[in-house]
Design a protein around this motif. Structure first.
Motif, PDB file in Angstrom:
ATOM      1  N   LEU A  12       0.683  -1.240   0.158  1.00  0.00           N
ATOM      2  CA  LEU A  12      -0.180   0.017   0.256  1.00  0.00           C
ATOM      3  C   LEU A  12       0.529   1.197  -0.464  1.00  0.00           C
ATOM      4  O   LEU A  12       0.894   2.190  -0.350  1.00  0.00           O
ATOM      5  N   ASN A  13       2.021   1.594   0.833  1.00  0.00           N
ATOM      6  CA  ASN A  13       2.794   2.057   0.880  1.00  0.00           C
ATOM      7  C   ASN A  13       3.911   2.789   0.669  1.00  0.00           C
ATOM      8  O   ASN A  13       5.074   3.626  -0.094  1.00  0.00           O
ATOM      9  N   ASP A  14       4.779   1.795  -0.212  1.00  0.00           N
ATOM     10  CA  ASP A  14       5.910   1.489  -1.525  1.00  0.00           C
ATOM     11  C   ASP A  14       5.565   2.355  -2.365  1.00  0.00           C
ATOM     12  O   ASP A  14       5.128   2.017  -3.494  1.00  0.00           O
ATOM     13  N   PRO A  15       6.273   3.537  -2.460  1.00  0.00           N
ATOM     14  CA  PRO A  15       5.730   4.879  -3.824  1.00  0.00           C
ATOM     15  C   PRO A  15       6.427   3.509  -4.949  1.00  0.00           C
ATOM     16  O   PRO A  15       6.331   3.568  -5.749  1.00  0.00           O
ATOM     17  N   GLU A  16       7.714   2.724  -4.800  1.00  0.00           N
ATOM     18  CA  GLU A  16       8.170   1.904  -5.538  1.00  0.00           C
ATOM     19  C   GLU A  16       6.998   0.824  -6.744  1.00  0.00           C
ATOM     20  O   GLU A  16       7.105   0.480  -7.518  1.00  0.00           O
ATOM     21  N   VAL A  17       6.092   0.192  -5.543  1.00  0.00           N
ATOM     22  CA  VAL A  17       5.487  -0.512  -5.673  1.00  0.00           C
ATOM     23  C   VAL A  17       4.290   0.341  -6.826  1.00  0.00           C
ATOM     24  O   VAL A  17       3.607   0.212  -7.848  1.00  0.00           O
ATOM     25  N   ALA A  18       3.588   1.075  -6.677  1.00  0.00           N
ATOM     26  CA  ALA A  18       2.979   2.267  -7.164  1.00  0.00           C
ATOM     27  C   ALA A  18       3.399   2.658  -8.621  1.00  0.00           C
ATOM     28  O   ALA A  18       2.826   2.227 -10.197  1.00  0.00           O
ATOM     29  N   LYS A  19       4.771   2.882  -8.835  1.00  0.00           N
ATOM     30  CA  LYS A  19       5.132   3.216  -9.526  1.00  0.00           C
ATOM     31  C   LYS A  19       5.620   2.035 -10.480  1.00  0.00           C
ATOM     32  O   LYS A  19       5.221   2.412 -12.023  1.00  0.00           O
ATOM     33  N   LEU A  20       5.946   0.354 -10.100  1.00  0.00           N
ATOM     34  CA  LEU A  20       5.190  -0.733 -11.536  1.00  0.00           C
ATOM     35  C   LEU A  20       3.607  -0.618 -11.615  1.00  0.00           C
ATOM     36  O   LEU A  20       3.811  -0.985 -12.711  1.00  0.00           O
ATOM     37  N   GLN A  21       2.794  -0.779 -10.925  1.00  0.00           N
ATOM     38  CA  GLN A  21       1.588  -1.456 -11.277  1.00  0.00           C
ATOM     39  C   GLN A  21       0.241  -0.119 -11.650  1.00  0.00           C
ATOM     40  O   GLN A  21      -0.649  -0.269 -12.269  1.00  0.00           O
TER      41      GLN A  21
END
Lengths: 315, 307, 441
Positions: C345-354
């Motif tokens: 939920l909180n890691d910006p790298e995750v958001a960048k991927l999905q």
């Protein structure tokens, strides 16, 4: 039962001396009931038959041809331009589809192959054994057990799957191929047992008795007489097991939980998702790819299907 | 000397051996029996037990007695499912078998390229369970599909067959007939097993093609016809995948394709009423078992075995 | 011979009983138990490696992206292995339910609002703790509460909105409407005009009646709601009838296709839809489907607010959680699972991927961070949602048990209405009766 002697050329209208002619030879000396209409007409009829078969075949195959054509279109065009000839040829669906999932598609083809091979072998051995017992052996309660066996395929998979899952889970077999293959080794496919029973019952009992007179026990009769003479039934079993296992979705979905155990049907399903982007192009491409092994098995397995009993006789 | 003794022994023992093949049966049936108990009997008994419970899958089952069964018989969708399934079975199975037999006869022998034709006619069966079928069937039977285009040629305006409540089931029946490959293969195998000797003898007696078909092929094929009939009926009653895929899992439009097992699946997995679904399954089993028993009894009148 | 046969049979009978008994024992021993999975490493004893299982649905794009996210997590957290478990939407719930029945519930579960309550009320998913939710707005977070406990955290939000094809509008000579003021009647008229102006085979709008979300919006506009807070039906018969009447009006003025075609388009997904095949100008969809629709149609599609937002008492649109992350109540590794959810939920790298694949991220900071990376279509979605936010009054509470059946009921009843086998009034009665039965049980 006569022995078939060596064949000699029949001479129409004359009675050959020497070895007795076969029935076929004698039959050939009699004229056909209908007067023949000349070779040209026969050729025309043959061509017409081919034309009819091809035309009907095209109608039958239209959906498949459409899928084949669509596999060469970029996904966006598949529904926008649903014609049979692609306006834009795009082979990307095949490369995309091959690499779309976590493993290359060959991985899933291999998984399916393992499951299928195990299932085919299992069914061939166990179902023919059980069929021999039902068809040829007398034992107490035979009809009752036969009925129970048939009953086992009358329950839909959806209510059996949960207890089966619990059972296999307690054996720690979930996420292995065991729940898919072991039942086949245990003749749980009543369809094939029944199929072979019908075929075995079609084989004249005289052969069994002759063998018994020669001192054969049941095992020998099974191995030397029943199996060889039931090649069409065995081929049918092999081919159908192959095809049905190759396409079986639901049990493979439930029993295989880790993606790298996935088989072809599950892998294909992951191309489409109602809630997000569906990749129809790669789906069609990989569907075609997964059809090829099945088609080839069928094409080459046919020759075993059509070996019938050309002559009978006690060899 | 030994041979004569052997023969004498078996001859003398013949009546005794015929009395019971229990030991041999135990040997041949061993794998089947293990499978029956482990893989089949347990889920069978378990599902019977579950049919008397309220089971959501997410919690342990709780006994409710006959409640599921009484609820079943006052559920209009249950009767709709029965109606749909019976219609489907009684219409499409005979049609499919007739097509299979006809094609098997045509593709038996006497033509070049038979292996190819057989494969072509078998191909549709391979697609039967594919998720692509929904799309394909829409392409053919949809409002703008192939069938309507062809009809348009003749000036007839077609409806959206696959999405119309009155015709959707018909398209599924056609789908079943379209996949006649499996029974066709079995018929082919059966045709091949008829000894040529019989045909030869009949020709000698002057029997023509039609007579040979009627008097040799059909009677000797009856065990296979019977087999196909029984199993296609059992399978058709449990038909699920095609309806699920073509209707998008809904049994629609408006439950016109609500096959019995589709409704059962919906109840079990979507409504979290696996107990109810199990009750439905057992009712189906009784119906199918009854029908199969009737088939077997009737078979004495028309099926010809050589033993 | 006979004696042997009888003995053999008797032996078989005994064996049958014994094996069935063993099976029955296995059944009772196993239901409700967890951790029978061979891959489940109990307690990470000797090598300290903990394995948790993460289940989600989607198509191949999402699977690939999620695997990358998992790899990233494992890199940052050596000692924790995440085992993926993914399927398509249809198979997901079957598999999840069966696994739960067998005692093999995954540790981290992707959930959806229609199923959340069912799983929570039966104790399959538990209260979430150990996850940092400070960056997620309260009104979005509250959509994951059942009986006052937080059982699922939204991954991101979607809005149910009108998607329009400006090119077809232009071709038909119709101006794009002002989406903050247009009424339902105007919507019907516009659709009819477009259908007339755009020629054969092109319509104004795709039928909207198959999704209960549309009914919910209309109900909320009138001060009602599909479900009350206590989980019963909160929409009136008149509203329901009105909802279905609009479809009939659209069929009458030619704005939407005939009943059969509507059913077909409904089953065809975004790619085969009216918008996707350039056969129509409008359709109601979830905002995160804009990308798929745009790709399929090849035009630059726009998002509009639904009609009637200013026609009645209040606005009806809302933010729906695209999906939730939940944790199994019986997980053997609650801390590691919570850590993973926190990461997702909180890691910006995750958001960048999905990006927006799981909805516009609920975490506002993360949402800001990815704005520059979005595709054109997703950028539109983000702008649309930002624009919409101030006008949203509140978000609906979690649907009650049995809510997942509503979709099927809605499809069935809507089809009856379209084929004129039911009047809107009869449909409203049927809806209240069937849905009441589904959620009441």
């Amino acid at each position: 039962m006569t022995d078939a002697p060596a064949r000699t050329e029949p001479r129409p209208g004359s009675h050959p001396q020497g070895p007795r002619p076969t029935l076929a030879e004698v039959a050939a000396t009699y004229p056909d009931r209908r007067p023949s209409r000349g070779r040209a007409w026969a050729a025309v009829r043959r061509v017409l038959r081919h034309v009819a078969l091809i035309a009907f075949g095209l109608v039958m195959l239209y959906p498949l041809l459409w899928m084949l054509a669509s596999s060469f279109k970029p996904t966006e065009l598949i529904f926008r331009e649903p014609g049979l000839i692609p306006t834009e040829w795009d082979f990307g669906n095949y490369t995309d589809g091959w690499n779309a999932l976590l493993d290359p598609f060959s991985h899933y083809l291999l998984n399916s192959a393992v499951v299928v091979l195990g299932s085919v072998l299992g069914n061939l051995v166990s179902c023919s054994m059980a069929a021999y017992a039902f068809a040829r052996l007398k034992f107490r309660g035979r009809n009752l057990w036969f009925a129970i066996m048939l009953m086992s395929i009358m329950l839909p998979i959806h209510v059996i799957i949960v207890p089966q899952y619990i059972l296999f889970s307690s054996l720690s077999w979930i996420n292995t191929f065991l729940p898919l293959i072991v039942p086949k080794l245990l003749a749980t496919d009543a369809f094939f047992v029944f199929l072979m029973v019908q075929f075995f019952r079609g084989i004249p009992k005289d052969l069994d008795e002759a063998a018994r007179l020669d001192g054969c026990g049941h095992v020998r009769i099974y191995l030397r007489i029943m199996l060889p003479l039931s090649l069409p039934a065995l081929a049918t079993t092999a081919i159908f097991t192959f095809i049905w296992t190759w396409n079986d979705f639901f049990s493979q979905l439930i029993f295989l939980t880790k993606p790298d155990m996935y088989t072809v049907p599950i892998a294909l399903r992951t191309f489409v998702d109602a809630t997000s982007n569906s990749s129809w192009g790669p789906l069609f491409a990989m569907s075609i790819v997964s059809l090829i092994p099945v088609f080839l098995v069928f094409l080459f397995g046919q020759k075993y299907l059509v070996k019938g009993i050309a002559t009978t006789g006690i060899k | 000397m030994a041979v004569i003794q052997e023969v004498a022994r078996t001859r003398g023992a013949a009546p005794e051996r015929r009395k019971g093949d229990g030991r041999a049966a135990a040997l041949f049936l061993a794998p089947w029996f293990v499978g029956l108990v482990l893989v089949t009997a347990f889920p069978l008994v378990a599902s019977l037990y579950l049919s008397f419970t309220d089971y959501s899958l997410l919690e342990a089952p709780g006994w409710v007695g006959l409640e599921n069964y009484t609820a079943m018989f006052s559920d209009p969708r249950f009767f709709q499912a029965l109606k749909v399934t019976f219609t489907y079975v009684l219409v499409s199975v005979p049609l499919q078998l007739a097509a299979a037999l006809a094609l098997a006869m045509v593709l038996d022998k006497g033509l070049r390229g038979l292996a190819f034709y057989r494969s072509v006619y078998y191909l549709p069966s391979l697609l039967g369970g594919s998720v692509a079928i929904a799309i394909l069937w829409r392409q053919v039977f949809g409002a703008d599909g192939l069938v309507n285009q062809v009809l348009g040629f003749f000036g007839i305006e077609g409806v959206g067959w696959v999405s119309h409540p009155d015709y959707a089931l018909g398209t599924l029946m056609i789908l079943n007939v379209w996949t006649f490959g499996a029974p066709m293969i079995i018929f082919l195998a059966g045709l091949r097993q008829i000894p040529a000797m019989y045909y030869e003898a009949a020709s000698i007696d002057g029997a023509g093609r039609w007579r040979r078909f009627r008097s040799i092929t059909v009677p000797l094929l009856t065990p296979i016809i019977f087999f196909n009939l029984v199993l296609q009926l059992i399978g058709a009653f449990q038909s699920f995948t095609q309806a699920f895929i073509v209707s998008g899992g809904t049994g629609g439009p408006v439950d016109s394709t609500l096959f019995y097992t589709l409704y059962l699946y919906e109840k079990g997995f979507s409504s979290y009423q696996m107990g109810y679904a199990s009750a439905m399954a057992w009712f189906l089993l009784l119906v199918v078992a009854g029908m199969t028993a009737v088939n077997f009894l009737a078979s004495k009148f028309w099926v010809f075995y050589d033993d | 011979m006979r004696v042997t046969a009888t003995r053999a049979l008797r032996r078989r009978g005994v064996a049958l009983v014994a094996l069935t008994a063993a099976g029955a024992l296995a059944l009772t021993a196993c239901s409700g138990d967890s951790g029978a999975m061979p891959s489940d490493d109990d307690g990470g004893g000797d090598d300290g490696n903990v394995e948790i299982r993460f289940a989600w649905w989607g198509s191949d794009d999402r699977h690939k992206t999620t695997q990358q996210i998992i790899d990233l997590f494992e890199e940052k957290n050596p000692g924790i292995t995440v085992v993926p478990d993914y399927t398509d939407w249809d198979g997901y719930w079957d598999k999840l339910a069966t696994a739960t029945a067998g005692g093999d519930t995954p540790d981290v579960i992707t959930q959806e609002e229609r199923y959340l309550s069912d799983y929570a009320s039966r104790g399959v998913i538990g209260e979430l703790s150990g996850v940092d939710t400070s960056e997620i707005p309260e009104d979005i977070l509250s959509t994951g509460e059942v009986d006052g406990k937080l059982v699922g955290i939204p991954t991101g939000v979607n809005a149910y909105a009108m998607v329009a094809d400006p090119q077809i509008f232009a071709d038909a000579g119709v101006e794009m409407p002002d989406d903050t003021t247009w009424t339902w009647d105007e919507y019907v008229d516009i659709a009819g005009t477009i259908a007339k102006g755009a020629g054969d085979g092109v319509w104004g709008a795709q039928d909207y009646g198959f999704n209960e979300a549309g009914l919910n919006v209309l109900a909320r506009q009138k001060g009602e709601a599909l479900y009350d807070e206590d989980g019963s039906l909160g929409v009136s018969k008149e509203t329901i009838a009105e909802f279905f009447q609009t479809s009939l009006d659209l069929m009458a003025n030619g704005g939407q296709p005939d009943a059969s075609r509507s059913v077909e388009y409904q089953n065809a997904g975004p790619e085969g839809s009216l918008l996707g095949t350039n056969a129509g100008a409008m359709g109601v969809w979830w905002s995160n489907q804009l990308g798929a629709l745009s790709d399929a149609s090849g035009h630059d599609l726009e998002l509009l607010r639904l009609p009637g937002e200013s026609e009645f008492e209040r606005t009806g649109m809302y933010f729906k959680p695209a999906m939730y992350y939940s944790i199994s109540a019986k997980t053997k590794h609650p801390e590691e699972s919570a850590k993973f959810v926190d990461f997702l939920l909180n890691d910006p790298e995750v958001a960048k991927l999905q990006l927006t694949d799981r909805g516009l991220p609920a975490n506002l900071k993360v949402r800001e961070a990815i704005l520059p990376e979005l595709t054109a279509a997703d950028q539109k979605v983000a702008d649309f949602m930002a624009d919409l936010e101030p006008d949203i009054v509140d978000n609906p509470s979690v649907p009650p048990n049995g809510a997942n059946e509503i979709q099927d009921i809605m499809i069935r009843i809507n089809t009856e209405v379209l084929f004129e086998r039911m009047t809107p009034d009869e449909a409203a009665d049927a809806f209240l009766k069937d849905v009441g039965a589904a959620i009441g049980g």
